[in-house]
Enzyme design. Structure first.
Site, mmCIF file in Angstrom:
data_model
loop_
_atom_site.group_PDB
_atom_site.id
_atom_site.type_symbol
_atom_site.label_atom_id
_atom_site.label_comp_id
_atom_site.label_asym_id
_atom_site.label_seq_id
_atom_site.Cartn_x
_atom_site.Cartn_y
_atom_site.Cartn_z
ATOM 1 N N GLN A 139 33.036 32.394 44.979
ATOM 2 C CA GLN A 139 32.998 32.283 43.525
ATOM 3 C C GLN A 139 32.991 30.832 43.029
ATOM 4 O O GLN A 139 32.640 30.581 41.886
ATOM 5 C CB GLN A 139 34.185 33.036 42.918
ATOM 6 C CG GLN A 139 34.120 34.533 43.204
ATOM 7 C CD GLN A 139 35.323 35.283 42.653
ATOM 8 O OE1 GLN A 139 36.310 35.471 43.352
ATOM 9 N NE2 GLN A 139 35.254 35.710 41.407
ATOM 10 N N ASN A 183 41.501 40.324 50.886
ATOM 11 C CA ASN A 183 41.686 40.433 49.453
ATOM 12 C C ASN A 183 41.250 41.821 48.983
ATOM 13 O O ASN A 183 40.092 42.208 49.157
ATOM 14 C CB ASN A 183 40.839 39.369 48.735
ATOM 15 C CG ASN A 183 41.058 39.384 47.231
ATOM 16 O OD1 ASN A 183 42.126 38.998 46.755
ATOM 17 N ND2 ASN A 183 40.071 39.841 46.470
ATOM 18 N N GLU A 184 42.173 42.566 48.440
ATOM 19 C CA GLU A 184 41.891 43.832 47.748
ATOM 20 C C GLU A 184 41.028 44.842 48.497
ATOM 21 O O GLU A 184 39.965 45.243 47.996
ATOM 22 C CB GLU A 184 41.244 43.542 46.383
ATOM 23 C CG GLU A 184 42.113 42.707 45.471
ATOM 24 C CD GLU A 184 41.535 42.554 44.061
ATOM 25 O OE1 GLU A 184 40.337 42.817 43.869
ATOM 26 O OE2 GLU A 184 42.297 42.176 43.158
#
Ligand code: BGC
Length: 411
Positions: free
Chosen positions: A20, A158-159
């Site tokens: 990102q 992550n998640e």
């Protein structure tokens, strides 16, 4: 007026994820998806925030604002751009990044996998293939060998529960779009073997990811270095409304408990919360027109963090770090209020004896919000997309000051 003082070693930081913010992550599967004909991505990630080159000044900026920690991820697709070919230069890059944190008194919380994987992994069926945990473990070995002595805490994943959450929230199933077929062609696999971490909500994938998590947990604990290891989960505060008790309980099981229960024995759980979900007898109740929302269409509801911290601590039975919490908005004054109310929840949880070890806002800077592109603004630092100039917003100074003081004024 009363002051709440946080524990002495409380981690205060901001979070980012490599894809990102770094820019030009060309060996990742996400880069492929962003450039497919008929892509569901609003725009490609491109240079992102050029954090790959600008990390020294970005880390200095965060330290100057008052933070003592930074959560960021390293990119598997850079470290192992082709299967079995490890890049010493990229490992060295991340070593310099970790060292820069320490030079500024910043404790690096390292995520080894934040949604994106190398594009070559997709040829095997990605996170739907039983050999992936072995390949991921090999990557983790290289990482800890090279970087372990500089890591302060690590998140293996992550998640992993995000796809299940999205399956409740999205009006469509990505696997039923023409885009999915194009992706399958691009990766050279049948559509039911497109093992994208972010999009596939199948129990089989959950098992594969937890197999990989357990292997990584042991590998990271073997050192070098000695740091806590956990993973992060996307946790919405699930509340029942209009006779929705049993439906809400079902949602809680599916979206949270199936994952939290697997974490017994981990060093911490990373709680990542943005809003709440109201569940009635028939299922999800969408927030009404007059309800204030963030740029993602979720209710503005900072108190969600109270419910998710308590639930995670109770079910997982391990310490909590708030590894992501924040608001996508163009109105930074709403962000300051959001942080203030969310931190009040953290303070309340600490007062009830819950072991909360840190708070990381999402995000350090405005960045590439996956399929939504650059429109949503989660950052406490604005980024000029052309010049890459950084401008801290008032919320950056506000949160940085709380971090520096390690105290919150309660009204
Ligand atoms: C993810 C981030 C994302 C954020 C805001 C979390 O699900 O970890 O990568 O940008 O939420 O949507």
């Amino acid at each position: 007026m009363k002051d709440f003082i946080f524990p002495g070693n409380f981690l205060w930081g901001a979070a980012t994820a490599a894809h990102q913010v770094e820019g030009n992550n060309i060996n990742s599967e996400s880069w492929v998806l962003e450039h497919l004909p008929g892509t569901i991505y609003a725009e490609p990630s491109g240079d992102a925030c050029d954090h790959y080159h600008r990390y020294p000044s970005d880390i200095a900026l965060l330290a100057g604002l008052g933070f003592n920690s930074y959560r960021f991820s390293i990119e598997w697709a850079r470290i192992e751009p082709e299967e079995g070919e490890f890049s010493y230069a990229e490992l060295e890059h991340y070593r310099r990044m970790l060292a820069a944190c320490h030079e500024h008194g910043i404790k690096p919380v390292l995520t080894l996998h934040h949604f994106t994987s190398p594009r070559w992994l997709m040829r095997y069926g990605g996170w739907l293939d039983k050999t992936t945990p072995e390949r991921y473990a090999r990557y983790c070995e290289r990482v800890v060998d090279h970087l372990g002595d500089l890591i302060s805490a690590a998140c293996t994943f992550n998640e992993p529960n995000l796809p299940v959450l999205l399956s409740k929230m999205l009006p469509f199933n990505p696997q039923e779009t023409p885009f999915w077929k194009t992706a399958a062609q691009a990766f050279g696999v049948p559509p039911d073997r497109v093992g994208l971490f972010q999009f596939v909500a199948q129990p089989q994938m959950r098992d594969i990811i937890f197999d990989a998590h357990r292997r990584a947990f042991d590998i990271l604990h073997a050192g070098p270095g000695n740091f806590p290891v956990g993973l992060t989960l996307a946790l919405v505060d699930i509340q029942s409304a209009d006779g929705g008790d049993s439906m809400a309980a079902e949602f809680r099981r599916e979206l949270a408990d199936n994952y939290l229960e697997q974490l017994h024995g981990d060093d911490f759980v990373g709680v990542q919360t943005y809003s709440r979900m109201l569940v009635g007898a028939e299922g999800l109740i969408q927030p009404g027109e007059n309800v204030e929302k963030n740029q993602m269409g979720e209710e503005y509801y900072p108190e969600a963090l109270d419910g998710t911290i308590r639930h995670a601590a109770q079910v997982a039975g391990i310490p909590v770090i708030v590894t992501e919490n924040g608001l996508s908005t163009t109105d930074d004054t709403r962000r300051v209020e959001y942080f203030q109310r969310a931190l009040r929840c953290v303070a309340d949880c600490l007062e009830s004896g819950i072991d909360v070890r840190g708070y990381f806002c999402w995000s350090a800077m405005d960045n590439f919000e996956w399929v939504s592109g650059y429109r949503p603004q989660f950052g406490i630092i604005a980024v000029d997309r052309k010049t890459q100039q950084r401008t801290p917003k008032p919320s950056a100074y506000w949160l940085g000051n709380i971090a520096r003081a390690n105290r919150l004024q309660l009204e």
